[in-house]
Write a protein that holds these residues in place. Structure first.
Motif, mmCIF file in Angstrom:
data_model
loop_
_atom_site.group_PDB
_atom_site.id
_atom_site.type_symbol
_atom_site.label_atom_id
_atom_site.label_comp_id
_atom_site.label_asym_id
_atom_site.label_seq_id
_atom_site.Cartn_x
_atom_site.Cartn_y
_atom_site.Cartn_z
ATOM 1 N N UNK A 142 0.835 -1.207 0.000
ATOM 2 C CA UNK A 142 0.000 0.000 0.000
ATOM 3 C C UNK A 142 0.864 1.250 0.000
ATOM 4 N N UNK A 143 0.366 2.320 -0.616
ATOM 5 C CA UNK A 143 1.130 3.566 -0.607
ATOM 6 C C UNK A 143 0.937 4.282 0.737
ATOM 7 N N UNK A 144 1.762 5.280 0.962
ATOM 8 C CA UNK A 144 1.763 6.000 2.236
ATOM 9 C C UNK A 144 0.406 6.615 2.567
ATOM 10 N N UNK A 145 -0.267 7.162 1.558
ATOM 11 C CA UNK A 145 -1.557 7.808 1.801
ATOM 12 C C UNK A 145 -2.581 6.839 2.362
ATOM 13 N N UNK A 146 -2.659 5.654 1.777
ATOM 14 C CA UNK A 146 -3.609 4.642 2.253
ATOM 15 C C UNK A 146 -3.223 4.184 3.656
ATOM 16 N N UNK A 147 -1.930 3.984 3.869
ATOM 17 C CA UNK A 147 -1.471 3.563 5.204
ATOM 18 C C UNK A 147 -1.778 4.634 6.250
ATOM 19 N N UNK A 148 -1.605 5.902 5.887
ATOM 20 C CA UNK A 148 -1.889 6.990 6.830
ATOM 21 C C UNK A 148 -3.375 7.020 7.185
ATOM 22 N N UNK A 149 -4.233 6.808 6.188
ATOM 23 C CA UNK A 149 -5.676 6.777 6.457
ATOM 24 C C UNK A 149 -5.999 5.613 7.389
ATOM 25 N N UNK A 150 -5.420 4.451 7.109
ATOM 26 C CA UNK A 150 -5.675 3.282 7.966
ATOM 27 C C UNK A 150 -5.133 3.519 9.377
ATOM 28 N N UNK A 151 -3.956 4.136 9.458
ATOM 29 C CA UNK A 151 -3.384 4.424 10.778
ATOM 30 C C UNK A 151 -4.267 5.403 11.535
ATOM 31 N N UNK A 152 -4.838 6.362 10.828
ATOM 32 C CA UNK A 152 -5.738 7.337 11.437
ATOM 33 C C UNK A 152 -6.977 6.646 12.010
ATOM 34 N N UNK A 153 -7.320 5.517 11.427
ATOM 35 C CA UNK A 153 -8.465 4.726 11.900
ATOM 36 C C UNK A 153 -8.028 3.689 12.931
ATOM 37 N N UNK A 154 -6.919 3.966 13.624
ATOM 38 C CA UNK A 154 -6.369 3.121 14.695
ATOM 39 C C UNK A 154 -5.824 1.782 14.220
ATOM 40 N N UNK A 155 -5.304 1.722 13.009
ATOM 41 C CA UNK A 155 -4.656 0.515 12.499
ATOM 42 C C UNK A 155 -3.170 0.600 12.860
ATOM 43 N N UNK A 156 -2.803 -0.021 13.974
ATOM 44 C CA UNK A 156 -1.421 0.020 14.458
ATOM 45 C C UNK A 156 -0.442 -0.574 13.453
ATOM 46 N N UNK A 157 -0.858 -1.645 12.772
ATOM 47 C CA UNK A 157 0.028 -2.297 11.811
ATOM 48 C C UNK A 157 0.358 -1.364 10.643
ATOM 49 N N UNK A 158 -0.619 -0.595 10.186
ATOM 50 C CA UNK A 158 -0.378 0.344 9.088
ATOM 51 C C UNK A 158 0.644 1.404 9.525
ATOM 52 N N UNK A 159 0.500 1.884 10.751
ATOM 53 C CA UNK A 159 1.455 2.886 11.225
ATOM 54 C C UNK A 159 2.842 2.259 11.389
ATOM 55 N N UNK A 160 2.907 1.012 11.821
ATOM 56 C CA UNK A 160 4.196 0.330 11.967
ATOM 57 C C UNK A 160 4.904 0.221 10.614
ATOM 58 N N UNK A 161 4.152 -0.018 9.552
ATOM 59 C CA UNK A 161 4.750 -0.082 8.217
ATOM 60 C C UNK A 161 5.299 1.296 7.834
ATOM 61 N N UNK A 162 4.552 2.350 8.122
ATOM 62 C CA UNK A 162 5.030 3.711 7.844
ATOM 63 C C UNK A 162 6.317 4.008 8.610
ATOM 64 N N UNK A 163 6.359 3.587 9.871
ATOM 65 C CA UNK A 163 7.558 3.805 10.687
ATOM 66 C C UNK A 163 8.743 3.078 10.068
#
Length: 191
Positions: A15-36
Motif C-alpha cells: 500500500x502507498x503511504x496515503x492509504x497507510x496513513x488513512x488506515x493508521x488514522x483509523x487506529x490501524x497500528x500495523x499500518x502505522x508500523x509499516x510507515x515507521x
C-alpha cells in the motif's frame, strides 16, 4: 512497535503511504508500523545530519513518530506523508539545536571507505577534509544547516524544503546560498 505477522506486513507493504496513513488514522497500528519502518531510516539520517549525534537523532525521530501518531487526524490526505514527517523531524531537531548545549562532532557519519589503491597520506587528507566540513557544517546557524542538509544530503527540492521548514522558497534559496558560501569559505584551505 510490536512485530507484524509476515502475511499482514506483506499485504500492508504494497500500500502507498496515503492509504497507510488513512488506515493508521483509523487506529490501524500495523499500518502505522509499516510507515515507521518505511521512513525511519531516512528520518534518522536527516536527524543525525542536523544534530551530529546519533542518540539525540534517535530521540528526535522517536518523538516525531509519537507526535505524528497523535496528529494523524490533522494529516492532509493529499499531502505526502514523507514530507510531513520530514517537517516534524526537522522541527524537533531545530528545537534541540536551539537549546544551549554543545553538539558533539565525532558521531557524524564516517566518510566513505577509501579504495585499495589509496595511499595513507591521501586517506589522512580525506579524513581531515571531511572533519573540517563536518565542523563547518555544525558551525552554521541551525536554519542554514537544515536547508543545506535537506537539499544536498536528502535531495529535497526547494518547494519541499520550504514546506518542511514553513518558509518561502525565496527564503530557502537565500539560506542555501548563505550556507554554501559559508561552507566554501570554510573549505577554502582544502581546495
Amino acid at each position: 512497535m510490536p512485530a507484524l505477522d509476515d502475511a499482514v506486513e506483506d499485504a500492508l507493504s504494497d500500500l502507498d503511504d496515503g492509504v497507510l496513513a488513512v488506515r493508521a488514522c483509523e487506529d490501524d497500528d500495523e499500518a502505522f508500523a509499516v510507515l515507521v519502518r518505511r521512513h525511519s531510516g531516512h528520518l534518522l539520517a536527516l536527524a543525525q545530519h542536523l544534530l551530529g549525534n546519533r542518540a539525540d537523532a534517535e530521540d528526535a525521530v522517536q518523538e516525531a513518530f509519537l507526535s505524528a501518531w497523535r496528529q494523524l487526524p490533522e494529516f492532509r490526505r493529499g499531502a505526502s506523508f514523507g514530507t510531513w514527517m520530514y517537517r516534524i523531524v526537522t522541527n524537533r531537531c531545530l528545537n534541540v539545536l536551539r537549546r544551549p548545549r554543545p553538539v558533539p562532532l565525532h558521531t557524524v557519519a564516517d566518510p566513505p571507505a577509501a579504495d585499495a589503491g589509496s595511499s595513507p597520506p591521501r586517506i589522512a587528507e580525506t579524513d581531515a577534509a571531511t572533519a573540517a566540513l563536518v565542523e563547518a557544517l555544525m558551525e552554521l546557524r541551525p536554519e542554514l544547516r537544515a536547508c543545506w542538509v535537506l537539499r544536498e544530503l536528502h535531495g529535497l527540492h526547494y518547494e519541499e524544503i520550504a514546506h518542511v521548514l514553513g518558509a518561502s522558497e525565496q527564503t530557502v534559496r537565500g539560506r542555501l546560498s548563505r550556507a554554501r558560501r559559508a561552507l566554501m569559505e570554510a573549505m577554502r584551505p582544502w581546495r
